[in-house]
Design a protein around this motif. Structure first.
Motif, PDB file in Angstrom:
ATOM      1  N   SER A  24      -5.834  11.150  10.327  1.00  0.00           N
ATOM      2  CA  SER A  24      -4.601  10.889   9.584  1.00  0.00           C
ATOM      3  C   SER A  24      -3.537  10.282  10.485  1.00  0.00           C
ATOM      4  O   SER A  24      -2.778   9.402  10.064  1.00  0.00           O
ATOM      5  CB  SER A  24      -4.080  12.184   8.962  1.00  0.00           C
ATOM      6  OG  SER A  24      -4.931  12.629   7.937  1.00  0.00           O
ATOM      7  N   ILE A  25      -3.461  10.752  11.744  1.00  0.00           N
ATOM      8  CA  ILE A  25      -2.528  10.154  12.698  1.00  0.00           C
ATOM      9  C   ILE A  25      -2.839   8.673  12.859  1.00  0.00           C
ATOM     10  O   ILE A  25      -1.950   7.812  12.821  1.00  0.00           O
ATOM     11  CB  ILE A  25      -2.610  10.872  14.059  1.00  0.00           C
ATOM     12  CG1 ILE A  25      -2.027  12.283  13.970  1.00  0.00           C
ATOM     13  CG2 ILE A  25      -1.883  10.070  15.145  1.00  0.00           C
ATOM     14  CD1 ILE A  25      -2.224  13.102  15.239  1.00  0.00           C
ATOM     15  N   ASN A  26      -4.125   8.368  13.029  1.00  0.00           N
ATOM     16  CA  ASN A  26      -4.556   6.988  13.219  1.00  0.00           C
ATOM     17  C   ASN A  26      -4.146   6.115  12.045  1.00  0.00           C
ATOM     18  O   ASN A  26      -3.552   5.038  12.216  1.00  0.00           O
ATOM     19  CB  ASN A  26      -6.076   6.967  13.408  1.00  0.00           C
ATOM     20  CG  ASN A  26      -6.620   5.588  13.702  1.00  0.00           C
ATOM     21  OD1 ASN A  26      -6.738   4.756  12.816  1.00  0.00           O
ATOM     22  ND2 ASN A  26      -6.975   5.347  14.959  1.00  0.00           N
ATOM     23  N   TYR A  27      -4.437   6.574  10.828  1.00  0.00           N
ATOM     24  CA  TYR A  27      -4.121   5.770   9.648  1.00  0.00           C
ATOM     25  C   TYR A  27      -2.624   5.714   9.387  1.00  0.00           C
ATOM     26  O   TYR A  27      -2.112   4.718   8.846  1.00  0.00           O
ATOM     27  CB  TYR A  27      -4.873   6.313   8.428  1.00  0.00           C
ATOM     28  CG  TYR A  27      -6.260   5.735   8.322  1.00  0.00           C
ATOM     29  CD1 TYR A  27      -6.499   4.598   7.572  1.00  0.00           C
ATOM     30  CD2 TYR A  27      -7.330   6.300   9.009  1.00  0.00           C
ATOM     31  CE1 TYR A  27      -7.762   4.041   7.490  1.00  0.00           C
ATOM     32  CE2 TYR A  27      -8.601   5.757   8.946  1.00  0.00           C
ATOM     33  CZ  TYR A  27      -8.811   4.627   8.176  1.00  0.00           C
ATOM     34  OH  TYR A  27     -10.067   4.078   8.111  1.00  0.00           O
ATOM     35  N   GLY A  28      -1.909   6.759   9.766  1.00  0.00           N
ATOM     36  CA  GLY A  28      -0.461   6.712   9.647  1.00  0.00           C
ATOM     37  C   GLY A  28       0.138   5.629  10.530  1.00  0.00           C
ATOM     38  O   GLY A  28       1.029   4.875  10.120  1.00  0.00           O
ATOM     39  N   PHE A  29      -0.368   5.513  11.763  1.00  0.00           N
ATOM     40  CA  PHE A  29       0.125   4.480  12.679  1.00  0.00           C
ATOM     41  C   PHE A  29      -0.295   3.088  12.212  1.00  0.00           C
ATOM     42  O   PHE A  29       0.417   2.112  12.450  1.00  0.00           O
ATOM     43  CB  PHE A  29      -0.371   4.751  14.103  1.00  0.00           C
ATOM     44  CG  PHE A  29       0.541   5.652  14.887  1.00  0.00           C
ATOM     45  CD1 PHE A  29       1.498   5.126  15.726  1.00  0.00           C
ATOM     46  CD2 PHE A  29       0.445   7.030  14.777  1.00  0.00           C
ATOM     47  CE1 PHE A  29       2.353   5.949  16.459  1.00  0.00           C
ATOM     48  CE2 PHE A  29       1.279   7.867  15.495  1.00  0.00           C
ATOM     49  CZ  PHE A  29       2.242   7.335  16.331  1.00  0.00           C
ATOM     50  N   ARG A  30      -1.439   2.989  11.549  1.00  0.00           N
ATOM     51  CA  ARG A  30      -1.832   1.691  10.995  1.00  0.00           C
ATOM     52  C   ARG A  30      -0.832   1.227   9.928  1.00  0.00           C
ATOM     53  O   ARG A  30      -0.391   0.065   9.927  1.00  0.00           O
ATOM     54  CB  ARG A  30      -3.227   1.782  10.374  1.00  0.00           C
ATOM     55  CG  ARG A  30      -4.353   1.884  11.360  1.00  0.00           C
ATOM     56  CD  ARG A  30      -5.696   1.846  10.657  1.00  0.00           C
ATOM     57  NE  ARG A  30      -6.801   1.996  11.598  1.00  0.00           N
ATOM     58  CZ  ARG A  30      -8.076   1.884  11.277  1.00  0.00           C
ATOM     59  NH1 ARG A  30      -8.419   1.638  10.015  1.00  0.00           N
ATOM     60  NH2 ARG A  30      -9.023   2.017  12.191  1.00  0.00           N
ATOM     61  N   ALA A  31      -0.516   2.131   9.010  1.00  0.00           N
ATOM     62  CA  ALA A  31       0.427   1.777   7.945  1.00  0.00           C
ATOM     63  C   ALA A  31       1.804   1.479   8.527  1.00  0.00           C
ATOM     64  O   ALA A  31       2.501   0.558   8.077  1.00  0.00           O
ATOM     65  CB  ALA A  31       0.504   2.917   6.930  1.00  0.00           C
ATOM     66  N   LEU A  32       2.182   2.255   9.549  1.00  0.00           N
ATOM     67  CA  LEU A  32       3.453   2.012  10.214  1.00  0.00           C
ATOM     68  C   LEU A  32       3.461   0.626  10.853  1.00  0.00           C
ATOM     69  O   LEU A  32       4.436  -0.127  10.743  1.00  0.00           O
ATOM     70  CB  LEU A  32       3.680   3.084  11.280  1.00  0.00           C
ATOM     71  CG  LEU A  32       5.037   3.097  11.996  1.00  0.00           C
ATOM     72  CD1 LEU A  32       6.149   3.445  11.029  1.00  0.00           C
ATOM     73  CD2 LEU A  32       5.014   4.087  13.151  1.00  0.00           C
TER      74      LEU A  32
END
Length: 571
Positions: free
Chosen positions: A467-475
């Motif tokens: 989730s951290i990874n995908y959160g940073f992608r969207a960011l």
């Protein structure tokens, strides 16, 4: 679905009872020595037989899980990545719908919020799904995500006003965030790391195929039956995905009956609220700054300050208050997790900068049609597929990733440099080739950095780190669009005001800053001045991508090589 450990223990009990019989409790007493080690009383032959039984039980249990995964993996994989495809498609489909929606609602100024609201919702809610799926199970959260995405699409198609449509896009973005991140989290439960690298590479191709198809799909549907059907037509596919998940994915295994209030107590509501608020205000700051108001505007300062305050509150809550943090921020102390998160943010900033402004360069500077510009950037998506599949295959075959990852980060940097050399004299085939190279680097990195992140943590942290990874992608996606837009608008405005002078200059500048298509309607003496201004503005964005490419090499270099296990239980 019974976990591997539960099945293993059951088989050990059965096999041990069959081979050894019932042990006397006195012979099974455990004696701890001074070093904290244990010895078991009883006949050594019995101990060896018990160990053999345990080993056979491990093999049988793991074989059973693998067989189950093999039988249902193709169907489940397709079910999950229908959602991933639609999530990506919904992010780009709006590009060809904006002009039609603006004409219907007479809201050209607010129409960009249709795209921004979806990206903000993705960035804000994606990090929450990992921990929530740990509590409620992957299946429950996947079904919720599909439902929210479907409801959002239906509401988009029924929208009576521009702001209702923006609201509907937020609902779709909440669901889309789950479809995206939970697909990887779910596969993490079923497939060993070595095999998962290739599957994730294929999944990346699905995502980028959706992103590439969005504009074309939206244009075709709008021309045929109207823009609303571009949203309606997605709903049946979401329902198919939900039904397939319901039939093929078993729910979260429970060893005891869990009262709903107990589950609610495990949810970090305060951390979730501060995280969503911090990300939302930060995204709003980037979205309005330089586009709706000046960067020096009090609104930018207020939103930026509020965002910082909520980030500080979130960090404090996760470290000191929450018993089960929604995102354990201490994980970011690990250099592999931090490097992976930063790398994903940077590569998505690069990707969105190129995908938004290479077409503008081609249309404004090279004078090609929108269709031709769209065709010329397909090489970037092809490169992404090549990079993702080749990296997945390499990691599956070798179990290594570090030097491959750093090499592809360097390739991405080289591709950014090549794109920054675009000029009116660059042959078309070279422009296409230059855009293929960063695509290969991007596709490789979205696969290798995610697998590296998952490999760096114990199994129980896989969901939250994903989730951290995908959160940073969207960011990174939203930051890339917003920061590239700010650079483009500032350079374009300064060049136009310096070059376009005389009677009617203000009107000409306003027209060409609002629409690239206005260049064709200008008097001949102004066209070269406006085109050169657009060229400088696009080059500013491309140089920005070069800087990001270098920072990405640094982010990848700080990561570590971890073992890619060939079994679910990482043996």
């Amino acid at each position: 679905m019974s976990t591997l450990r539960e099945r293993r223990n059951s088989l050990i009990d059965q096999e041990s009872a069959r081979l050894l019989g019932e042990f006397d409790e006195r012979d099974e007493s455990v004696i701890a020595d001074s070093d904290g080690e244990s010895t078991t009383g009883g006949n050594p032959d019995d101990v060896e037989a018990g160990a053999a039984a345990a080993a056979r039980a491990d093999q049988v249990a793991e074989q059973e899980v693998n067989e189950l995964s093999t039988r249902g993996l193709v169907t489940l994989f397709c079910s999950l990545y229908i959602g991933v495809f639609l999530c990506a498609l919904d992010g780009t489909v709006i590009v060809t719908l904006i002009s039609h929606i603006a004409s219907e609602f007479h809201e050209l100024r607010a129409v960009s919020w249709i795209a921004t609201s979806y990206l903000i919702a993705l960035a804000a809610f994606q990090p929450l799904y990992g921990k929530l799926s740990d509590i409620y199970g992957r299946k429950a959260l996947l079904l919720f995500s599909n439902s929210a995405f479907a409801i959002g699409c239906i509401l988009c198609g029924l929208a009576p006003s521009i702001w209702f449509l923006v609201f509907a896009r937020v609902i779709a973005g909440m669901g889309g965030g789950g479809l995206n991140s939970l697909s990887v989290i779910t596969l993490s439960d079923l497939v060993p790391l070595r095999q998962r690298s290739l599957l994730h590479g294929i999944g990346s191709v699905c995502y980028n195929s959706g992103a590439a198809a969005g504009g074309v799909f939206g244009g075709l549907i709008t021309d045929a039956v109207g823009w609303r059907w571009a949203f309606f037509i997605q709903v049946p596919f979401v329902l198919i995905s939900a039904v397939a998940i319901q039939l093929n994915l078993k729910g979260k295994p429970s060893q005891e009956i869990v009262v709903e209030t107990d589950r609610l107590k495990r949810i970090d509501f305060l951390g979730s609220f501060t995280l969503v608020t911090a990300l939302t205000t930060f995204m709003l700051t980037l979205s309005i700054g330089g586009n709706y108001v000046e960067w020096s505007s009090p609104w930018v300062l207020i939103l930026g300050t509020v965002s910082f305050m909520f980030v500080a509150a979130f960090v404090h809550i996760e470290k000191k208050v929450a018993t089960e943090p929604i995102l354990p921020v201490q994980l970011l102390k690990d250099r592999t997790i931090l490097g992976s998160a930063l790398s994903n943010s940077l590569i998505f900033m690069i990707s969105y900068s190129h995908l938004f402004y290479v077409p503008i360069y081609l249309i404004a500077v090279r004078g090609v049609s929108a269709t031709t510009a769209g065709t010329n950037i397909i090489s970037n998506f092809i490169g992404t597929g090549i990079g993702a599949i080749s990296t997945g295959s390499y990691m599956r075959g070798t179990g290594k990733y570090y030097w491959w990852m750093v090499s592809n980060a360097t390739l991405l940097f080289l591709g950014c440099i090549l794109v920054s050399t675009y000029s009116p004299a660059t042959p078309t085939f070279l422009q296409v080739l230059f855009l293929l190279i960063p695509g290969i680097g991007f596709g490789s990195l979205i696969t290798s950095t995610l697998i590296a992140l998952i490999a760096s943590v114990p199994h129980e942290f896989q969901a939250v780190t994903t989730s951290i990874n995908y959160g940073f992608r969207a960011l990174g996606s939203t930051m890339g669009v917003s920061m590239a837009s700010a650079i483009f608008q500032n350079v374009l405005g300064s060049r136009l005001y310096a070059r376009v002078t005389g009677p009617g200059a203000a009107e000409i500048i306003e027209r060409v800053m609002d629409s690239v298509e206005e260049i064709e309607n200008l008097p001949e003496e102004y066209k070269p001045l406006v085109i050169s201004s657009y060229y400088d503005a696009c080059k500013g964005v491309f140089y920005f991508a070069v800087v990001l490419g270098f920072l990405n090499i640094v982010s990848c270099a700080v990561m570590k090589e971890h073992t890619l296990h060939t079994t679910i239980n990482r043996r």
